[in-house]
Write an enzyme that holds these catalytic residues in place. Sequence first.
Site, mmCIF file in Angstrom:
data_model
loop_
_atom_site.group_PDB
_atom_site.id
_atom_site.type_symbol
_atom_site.label_atom_id
_atom_site.label_comp_id
_atom_site.label_asym_id
_atom_site.label_seq_id
_atom_site.Cartn_x
_atom_site.Cartn_y
_atom_site.Cartn_z
ATOM 1 N N THR A 22 31.867 20.376 -53.108
ATOM 2 C CA THR A 22 30.588 20.170 -53.710
ATOM 3 C C THR A 22 30.193 20.977 -53.104
ATOM 4 O OG1 THR A 22 30.282 18.297 -52.816
ATOM 5 C CG2 THR A 22 31.494 17.960 -54.817
ATOM 6 N N GLU A 46 33.752 17.514 -59.549
ATOM 7 C CA GLU A 46 34.874 15.846 -59.518
ATOM 8 C C GLU A 46 35.752 16.547 -60.950
ATOM 9 O OE1 GLU A 46 31.912 16.548 -58.449
ATOM 10 O OE2 GLU A 46 30.727 15.136 -56.800
ATOM 11 N N LYS A 73 9.157 13.179 -63.902
ATOM 12 C CA LYS A 73 9.114 11.704 -64.835
ATOM 13 C C LYS A 73 7.428 12.262 -64.685
ATOM 14 C CE LYS A 73 12.821 9.759 -62.002
ATOM 15 N NZ LYS A 73 12.668 10.141 -60.926
ATOM 16 N N TRP A 77 9.523 10.242 -69.286
ATOM 17 C CA TRP A 77 10.793 11.794 -68.424
ATOM 18 C C TRP A 77 10.356 12.797 -69.058
ATOM 19 C CZ3 TRP A 77 16.525 9.882 -67.405
ATOM 20 C CH2 TRP A 77 16.092 8.916 -66.500
HETATM 21 P P1 AMP Z 1 29.344 22.139 -59.755
HETATM 22 O O1 AMP Z 1 29.724 20.604 -59.556
HETATM 23 O O2 AMP Z 1 28.522 22.917 -59.124
HETATM 24 O O3 AMP Z 1 30.043 22.540 -60.379
HETATM 25 O O4 AMP Z 1 28.085 21.521 -60.894
HETATM 26 C C1 AMP Z 1 28.218 19.871 -61.103
HETATM 27 C C2 AMP Z 1 26.408 20.065 -62.032
HETATM 28 O O5 AMP Z 1 27.033 21.236 -62.568
HETATM 29 C C3 AMP Z 1 26.725 19.124 -63.325
HETATM 30 O O6 AMP Z 1 27.017 17.728 -63.441
HETATM 31 C C4 AMP Z 1 25.766 19.528 -64.255
HETATM 32 O O7 AMP Z 1 24.416 18.901 -63.523
HETATM 33 C C5 AMP Z 1 24.913 21.039 -64.118
HETATM 34 N N1 AMP Z 1 25.742 21.755 -65.057
HETATM 35 C C6 AMP Z 1 27.408 21.870 -65.066
HETATM 36 N N2 AMP Z 1 27.654 22.524 -66.521
HETATM 37 C C7 AMP Z 1 26.172 22.433 -67.194
HETATM 38 C C8 AMP Z 1 25.856 22.686 -67.897
HETATM 39 N N3 AMP Z 1 26.718 23.626 -69.764
HETATM 40 N N4 AMP Z 1 24.587 22.370 -68.519
HETATM 41 C C9 AMP Z 1 23.721 21.953 -67.883
HETATM 42 N N5 AMP Z 1 24.422 21.259 -66.489
HETATM 43 C C10 AMP Z 1 25.668 22.173 -66.222
#
Ligand code: AMP
Length: 543
Positions: free
Chosen positions: A188, A333, A440, A445
């Site tokens: 991550t 994940e 917040k 929110w």
């Molecule tokens: P990653 O593991 O780096 O791909 O990050 C995942 C995170 O990116 C998710 O938990 C979201 O917070 C954000 N994310 C991914 N796709 C979207 C989307 N289409 N809209 C908003 N947030 C997103």
Amino acid sequence: MSLMGQMMHMPLMISSLLTHAARHNGDVEIVSKRVEGDMHRTNWTEVELRSRKLAQALDRLGLEAGDRVGTLAWNGYRHMEIYYAVSGSQRVCHTINPRLFPQQVAWIANDAQDKVIFVDLNIFPLVEKLAPSLPALQHVVLMCARENMPRECALPHLHCYEDLIAAEDGNYCWPSFDENTAASICYTSGTTGNPKGAVYSHRSTVLHAFAAALPDAMSLKATDTVLPVVPMFHVNAWGLPYTAAMVGCKLVFPGHHLDGASLYNLFEEEKVTMSAGVPTIWLGLLNHVKTNNLKFSTFKSTIIGGAACPPAMIRTFENDYNVEVIHAWGMTELSPLGTLGRLKSKHADWSTEDKQKLLEKQGKSVYGIDMRIVDAEGKVLPWDGKSAGDLEVRGHWVISGYFNIDKSPLHDGWFPTGDVATIDPDGYMQITDRSKDVIKSGGEWISSIDLENALMAHPAVQEAAAIACHHPKWDERPLMVVVKKPGAEVSKEELIAFYKGKIPNWQTPDDVVFVDEIPHTATGKIWKLQLREKFKDHKLPTA
Ligand code: AMP
């Protein structure tokens, strides 16, 4: 007593994707813009043969089953050969993001205990610098031909990629083993705390590829030409190297040439029909086509995800360039696909405006992923499109734990995503925030994504980020950090007035600051943590 099925049991092996591609679509091209600067053309048959030779080379280097093999590389055919050779020979392919801080790269390579690192030419200086702090590292392979190898190098075990392949005869059979065996690891981005490793299996990867190819998911076909802009170190380029092999389509790899002009030329020259990437990467491409008054001749659709895709970007692609945008949500994940914005037949007679509004959401879940939202006490919330709660998922390609971490991340058998979302009665999910980014105000929110999307529709705004700013009365109030489009002029008062009628009045940001650039994380998301740090002493005019 139950009656057992009488079907062949063939473990779901990643190598089977490649052997299928080579056998049934062998002459379909894989085109790469290389780090060396030239264009390279190969096909599925050659990639499969070279992957077998590379698997032999890994044997010769003394690697055992389960050993981790790191990559620090851009999108290209060699990187894909490594994917298949490493996983196919029962080792574990660990893609590392070269845009991370060097200490983070070292931390990740040490956590995974990478024994070999494959590296692209222009990332090599990083590996040279870090090698002394990587005790498990035994070999470094430079992804190039002999003539590009450095004349002098302090690393004792440096190999040339093309030499390793040339030394083998390809007389190698892809082994068959337990489909639950680890195939690859992706960490991550680690914007909070240390990065954590998600370990994908052969089974989860093949099932994810099946699902990704579905018409209501990425909808990939043999007739497509796909250009993955999303890097192969960001959740395996969202699985595209696997799905492409499954459907036998043409792949075009851009290397590290991701500026608007390079991408546009590649789209046109190679007749790309489909692409995928995070929102920020498209800003450059759209600027380039707009400034130069260009059109796309073959580009038909793109998956945009990884961060919220501003509705204004969807409209620009669709109205001005006739490119369909499929907004998708996922995470490391989840391998990464979770949901995609696609219509159901009940929407056929909706107005264009209503359809567009629906497709701005992150969408409905693909088969293989289930989801729910829960409140702070863990109580499951209704799918009414209004109740916002913590989004939790489970499914065939969701992690059950992190690499090297004993504590289970699961809550009641579900994986808590850290995202806050609503789900409507038809199952369309909409992310309102990362739980740590939500603003917040007086106990209520405010969605930072709503504030950003609204401002991104202003013609003078290139990029906008909403962050929480301390307020003596309301605790937190929204502050907008804005980058103007080149040459555009706009005042903060105009931008604040632009919100009128678009969001409830009480959510209107208290202030706007203009900056030259908004920081992004190594995977292209707005780096809220850094912005909050930078503006932690900002005094709101309302305070
Ligand atoms: P990653 O593991 O780096 O791909 O990050 C995942 C995170 O990116 C998710 O938990 C979201 O917070 C954000 N994310 C991914 N796709 C979207 C989307 N289409 N809209 C908003 N947030 C997103």
